[in-house]
Design a protein around this motif. Sequence first.
Motif, PDB file in Angstrom:
ATOM      1  N   VAL A 159     -14.730   0.656   7.186  1.00  7.37           N
ATOM      2  CA  VAL A 159     -15.005  -0.149   5.996  1.00  7.37           C
ATOM      3  C   VAL A 159     -14.840  -1.607   6.378  1.00  7.37           C
ATOM      4  CG1 VAL A 159     -14.267  -0.738   3.667  1.00  7.37           C
ATOM      5  CG2 VAL A 159     -14.127   1.641   4.456  1.00  7.37           C
TER       6      VAL A 159
ATOM      7  N   ARG B  26       0.855  -1.190   0.000  1.00  3.22           N
ATOM      8  CA  ARG B  26       0.000   0.000   0.000  1.00  3.22           C
ATOM      9  C   ARG B  26       0.881   1.226   0.000  1.00  3.22           C
ATOM     10  NH1 ARG B  26      -3.729  -2.093   4.298  1.00  3.22           N
ATOM     11  NH2 ARG B  26      -2.307  -1.024   5.668  1.00  3.22           N
TER      12      ARG B  26
ATOM     13  N   SER C 173     -13.700  -5.470  -8.008  1.00  6.09           N
ATOM     14  CA  SER C 173     -12.690  -4.628  -7.356  1.00  6.09           C
ATOM     15  C   SER C 173     -13.208  -4.127  -6.013  1.00  6.09           C
ATOM     16  CB  SER C 173     -12.356  -3.458  -8.272  1.00  6.09           C
ATOM     17  OG  SER C 173     -11.419  -2.641  -7.638  1.00  6.09           O
ATOM     18  N   GLY C 174     -12.365  -4.180  -5.004  1.00  5.85           N
ATOM     19  CA  GLY C 174     -12.725  -3.662  -3.680  1.00  5.85           C
ATOM     20  C   GLY C 174     -13.515  -4.644  -2.845  1.00  5.85           C
ATOM     21  N   CYS C 175     -13.622  -5.923  -3.291  1.00  9.38           N
ATOM     22  CA  CYS C 175     -14.439  -6.867  -2.539  1.00  9.38           C
ATOM     23  C   CYS C 175     -13.677  -7.506  -1.387  1.00  9.38           C
ATOM     24  CB  CYS C 175     -14.974  -7.953  -3.469  1.00  9.38           C
ATOM     25  SG  CYS C 175     -13.664  -9.045  -4.049  1.00  9.38           S
ATOM     26  N   GLY C 176     -12.370  -7.244  -1.300  1.00 13.85           N
ATOM     27  CA  GLY C 176     -11.628  -7.764  -0.155  1.00 13.85           C
ATOM     28  C   GLY C 176     -10.676  -8.893  -0.487  1.00 13.85           C
ATOM     29  N   LYS C 177     -10.410  -9.128  -1.773  1.00 16.96           N
ATOM     30  CA  LYS C 177      -9.528 -10.235  -2.178  1.00 16.96           C
ATOM     31  C   LYS C 177      -8.128 -10.071  -1.593  1.00 16.96           C
ATOM     32  CE  LYS C 177      -9.968  -9.319  -6.574  1.00 16.96           C
ATOM     33  NZ  LYS C 177     -10.897  -8.180  -6.689  1.00 16.96           N
ATOM     34  N   SER C 178      -7.567  -8.889  -1.841  1.00 14.71           N
ATOM     35  CA  SER C 178      -6.199  -8.648  -1.350  1.00 14.71           C
ATOM     36  C   SER C 178      -6.158  -8.742   0.169  1.00 14.71           C
ATOM     37  CB  SER C 178      -5.708  -7.278  -1.793  1.00 14.71           C
ATOM     38  OG  SER C 178      -5.633  -7.229  -3.186  1.00 14.71           O
ATOM     39  N   THR C 179      -7.172  -8.142   0.791  1.00 12.98           N
ATOM     40  CA  THR C 179      -7.226  -8.170   2.246  1.00 12.98           C
ATOM     41  C   THR C 179      -7.193  -9.611   2.749  1.00 12.98           C
ATOM     42  OG1 THR C 179      -8.544  -6.168   2.172  1.00 12.98           O
ATOM     43  CG2 THR C 179      -8.516  -7.374   4.245  1.00 12.98           C
TER      44      THR C 179
ATOM     45  N   ALA D 180     -13.926  -4.798   5.151  1.00 11.96           N
ATOM     46  CA  ALA D 180     -13.306  -5.361   3.954  1.00 11.96           C
ATOM     47  C   ALA D 180     -13.552  -6.864   3.878  1.00 11.96           C
ATOM     48  CB  ALA D 180     -11.806  -5.083   3.953  1.00 11.96           C
TER      49      ALA D 180
ATOM     50  N   TYR E 162     -11.508  -1.800   8.394  1.00 12.58           N
ATOM     51  CA  TYR E 162     -10.543  -0.690   8.327  1.00 12.58           C
ATOM     52  C   TYR E 162     -11.177   0.543   8.919  1.00 12.58           C
ATOM     53  CZ  TYR E 162      -7.590  -3.324   5.079  1.00 12.58           C
ATOM     54  OH  TYR E 162      -6.780  -4.234   4.509  1.00 12.58           O
TER      55      TYR E 162
ATOM     56  N   GLU F 128      -2.885 -11.212  -7.752  1.00 12.77           N
ATOM     57  CA  GLU F 128      -2.872 -10.718  -9.127  1.00 12.77           C
ATOM     58  C   GLU F 128      -1.492 -10.874  -9.766  1.00 12.77           C
ATOM     59  OE1 GLU F 128      -5.594  -8.677 -10.438  1.00 12.77           O
ATOM     60  OE2 GLU F 128      -6.654  -8.023  -8.645  1.00 12.77           O
TER      61      GLU F 128
END
Lengths: 851, 247
Positions: free
Chosen positions: B20, A394, B42-48, B22, B13, B169
């Motif tokens: 938010v 990030r 996008s923004g659905c929490g995959k990376s998290t 996540a 978060y 990714e």
Amino acid sequence: MKLQLTLAWRYLKGRKLRSFLTTLAVVFGVLIIFGMNIILPTMLAAFNANMLAAAGAVDATISHQTGGSFPPEVADGLADIDGVRAITISLNRVVNLPTDFVDDNPAITDRISAVTLIGIDPETARSLRIYQIQEGGRFLEPGDTAVTVISQSLADAYRVGLGDRIALPSVSGVVDLTVVGILPTRTVPGNEEVLVTLPQAQTMTGQEGQITAIDIALDTTDETERAAILAEIESAAGDSYTIGSLQPGSEMFASLQMGQIAMNMFGVLALFMGGFIIFNTFRTVVAERRRDIGMLRAIGANRRTITAIVLIEGLLQGVIGSGIGLVLGYWMGAGIVRLAEAPMNIFLNIRMGNPVVSPTLIATSLLLGVGVTVLAGLIPAQNAARVTPMDALRPTVAEMETRHRMGAGAIAGIVMIAVAIMALLTGETSFIALGSLLFLIGLILVAPLLLHPIAYAFGKLTALLYARQGIGDLAHGNLTRQPSRVVITASATMIGLAIVVALGGMTSSLSDMLNSTVRSSLGSDYLLIPPSISVWSGDMGSGPELTERLQAIDGVGDISTLRFAVTAINGQSISLIGINPETYPRVSGLDFLEGDETAYEALAEGRAMIVNGSFTIALAGLEVGDTVELATPGGDQTYTIVAVGSDLLNAKVVTAYISQANLAADFNRTDDVFIQFNLLPGVELESVDSQIKEVAANYPQFTVLAGRGYIDQMLELVKVLFLGMYFLLAFLALPSLIAMVNTLAISVIERTREIGMLRAVGATRKQVRRMVVAEALLLAAVGTAFGILAGMYLGYVIVKAMGVMFPISYMFPLGGILGGIAIGLIFGALAAIIPARQAARLQVVEALRYE
Amino acid sequence: MSLIHTENLTKIYGSGETAVTALDHVSIKVKEGEFVAVMGPSGCGKSTLLHLLGGLDSSSAGKVVIDGTSLAEMKDDDLTKLRRQKIGFVFQFYNLIPVLTAVENASLPITLDGVRPAEARKRAAEWLERFELGERLNNRPDQLSGGQQQRVAVARALVAEPALILADEPTGNLDTRSGDEIASLLREVTKKYGRTVIMVTHDPRIAAYADRIIFLKDGKVIDETILEKKNGKNADLLAGKMKEIGD
Ligand SMILES: Nc1ncnc2c1ncn2[C@@H]1O[C@H](COP(=O)(O)OP(=O)(O)OP(=O)(O)O)[C@@H](O)[C@H]1O
Ligand SMILES: [Mg+2]
């Protein structure tokens, strides 16, 4: 460990220019400390070597602890001590000779600039030393007057032979001595010797009934026995006497020591700057590498490994920088020693050896250089360890953290500045000195707090400036979104300029002070100055006859003279200057730091003394009103300190001023080593000049100068001195300026990606360039403004601290400030233009890929 | 038996009004040797999710269990050691240390683990050769193409022989061909070397290489699909699913 080293080394190599610039900062500090500390020991070694050579075949020499003269009675009874084979007494006195005195030929460089006049007892002297008199001559005999024995080499220099006469200055005018014997050519270092009988020497130096040394020969070579005998001799002679070589260098030594302290302060300041630069660079480095560090953390590097990488990088720079600093410092030290060789030879007749480098000095210099670097890297290294793996993934987390951490730092900074200001109010030197260091550190810590609102205002300003061009909001964002970058850049500028302005203020105050002191100390109409005006002990003075004859000239007014002796307080050697309390203030005068003119009356009334600033530093704790025991040839005498003041000539040496009456009574010195006098009002210089020159002609040890001419000469000297000071200043300011350019440039380079973005959304090259330069200039301007404010405070503090030693007052450094503004803006622009051009030239895609 | 599983894993978060969520009570299980893809808008929490699985970030509630140990109970040093020895990471960007060469980058995890440099180098080189990078061992990242860089990153993820590979990714930054290369490489990793791979992607074609797909939306698991065999239609199937979800 291997990995950390590899990484550290690669990172350093990856940013060659920056690594070079930061390392340079360490180099400067170590160079100054190391180089300067080579000089004093080298000179000392030279003194000792010469001393040793002079000691010759004698087993032991007893001298007074002050190096001054004492009555011959001290020798009584020493000869009766078991194991003492022979003793002899002598009076030794270095006599500085005026230019071209020996060869009388200005075309030839003087080889002999000083001789040692030695008054011996012809009978006993030969039982200690062997004097190989050449064919046709004879040795001295008791009762000889006006005859001498000299070496072949001195005879050659004078171009005389047996039966010819040589001239020497004495307290009662020039004395001609007939050469009755010639010794072989002198091969050992040190002054040429002029041997005369003891009474002859006593008359010539005005030290009737005095000696300066007792030479002793023992009749055993067994070390333990000798030690026992020497111990017995030492106790028989008493506390005030020392066995061993004479210490005529102590006066010179003291003055060198003051210089060394000053230079060490410069060195420490330079190192401090170096530390700050490194701290700054590492902060940038850690910010730059957040992703790398986070990545390392993600794949399994623990916190210690990260800390180690940054610290090792610091260590590498510290070691390399210190190493280079040592080498360059050695060159500088050796260079200065070489430069000093000629004057040392001329004034003290001492031949310099190779530069002396003690292992301790190497170790300390290395330790300081490396220590400062590692210490400066410590906080950034710990910050680096705090980077989480998430930071690699990030982009925005970092700034939140730094802002949070700045809070605590700023509070600490405010406390430090408050303490520094309180220290200033106490007026105590040591507190003030410590305070100024605290102030600097505090400033660095508080800078973020001060600069945050400004950075914000700036952002608004740039936004306004560029609003028309459609990129105003972006520029605004640049500054407010990365406050830590703004803060680092501006505070580097601030510190850099603070130091420039502080030093500028210091030098201008100092030069102002010197100018006025030169006028007050040397402002008389006439001056009679000896060959050496800073090291009095080698100057042959004049007896009362000279001043009497001068006084007799019609038109001559008040005459003031300086007389000289050496004393000691608890082993600390002190120069004593004897003044005439009545005439001195009228002709010359001290600048008082404590007390006032009434102190002169106290000198006239009893055993009282005025001490100078160096004295109060060397003997810290003694104050006006205190009494001290001065070592005199006749035992200790109690003197009261009545004031603190200084004249120009003696400011740098630990000095006390007493009345000439007391100097005669307690120290047996009545010869004048420095004479100045005024003409009566209305008397024209031309009318008396020839008479004065005629009277003085018999005293070639003095150069006669009409005061104004000498002042001009001195002021010229002061100018040269300050040229040197400014050079040093530049030396010291250079690393700060480098730091400034460094951070400014980095702050532009860091933004390459953003600039690419700007270009992508349609900014022209010109627009980008203008924006970057304007931003950098604005940053530099804030830094400059704060730097000048801080610099004025620091300069004031330094001047206050120096005020303890010299009568000095703070001069508003207008020139320094104007210079500071110019430097700040020019360097600011310079630091921005090059990267800005590069940035503008960048291909859009390339810029976007820049990481 | 599952190598890794989560129980009601939740990540919030911020706090108060700006909070938010996540991840919202996510419970998943992944078996040893499985190749799982995580998909979602996008923004659905995959990376998290991936960060929490790898112990890079801490959860707000619920837990992650690897090999029977809950990550929440581990200290930073133990977590670091776990990442070093049991988990390999591959990310979309910023994967390699710019000042180190390919082989040095690939050997980092074992060098950090105390393996002798020469030995570490040898093992890293072996992996790089397997990925056809034998010629580029001593090149720095800026001298490699994006696909090559990503292969170095995969080699690095594998060099410590970890049981679990987490990839966020990994093909997001690559062209189609390089993307396919990396995806099949990851598949090979599970099949040939028996590792477990969890890969985040939003590219149906890449996800089609996996054995099982977990669909996330608004921090919740909303669907799971097991891809039976490689029949070339899986990609279309997944693309349809994604459209359904509303990407
Ligand atoms: N540090 C953070 N602070 C606040 N909110 C965050 C933070 N990181 C992520 N979020 C939010 O959490 C949610 C999930 O983010 P996450 O990065 O996991 O999404 P993603 O599925 O990986 O998206 P993408 O496919 O775009 O990468 C998003 O709504 C995001 O805005
Ligand atoms: Mg993501």
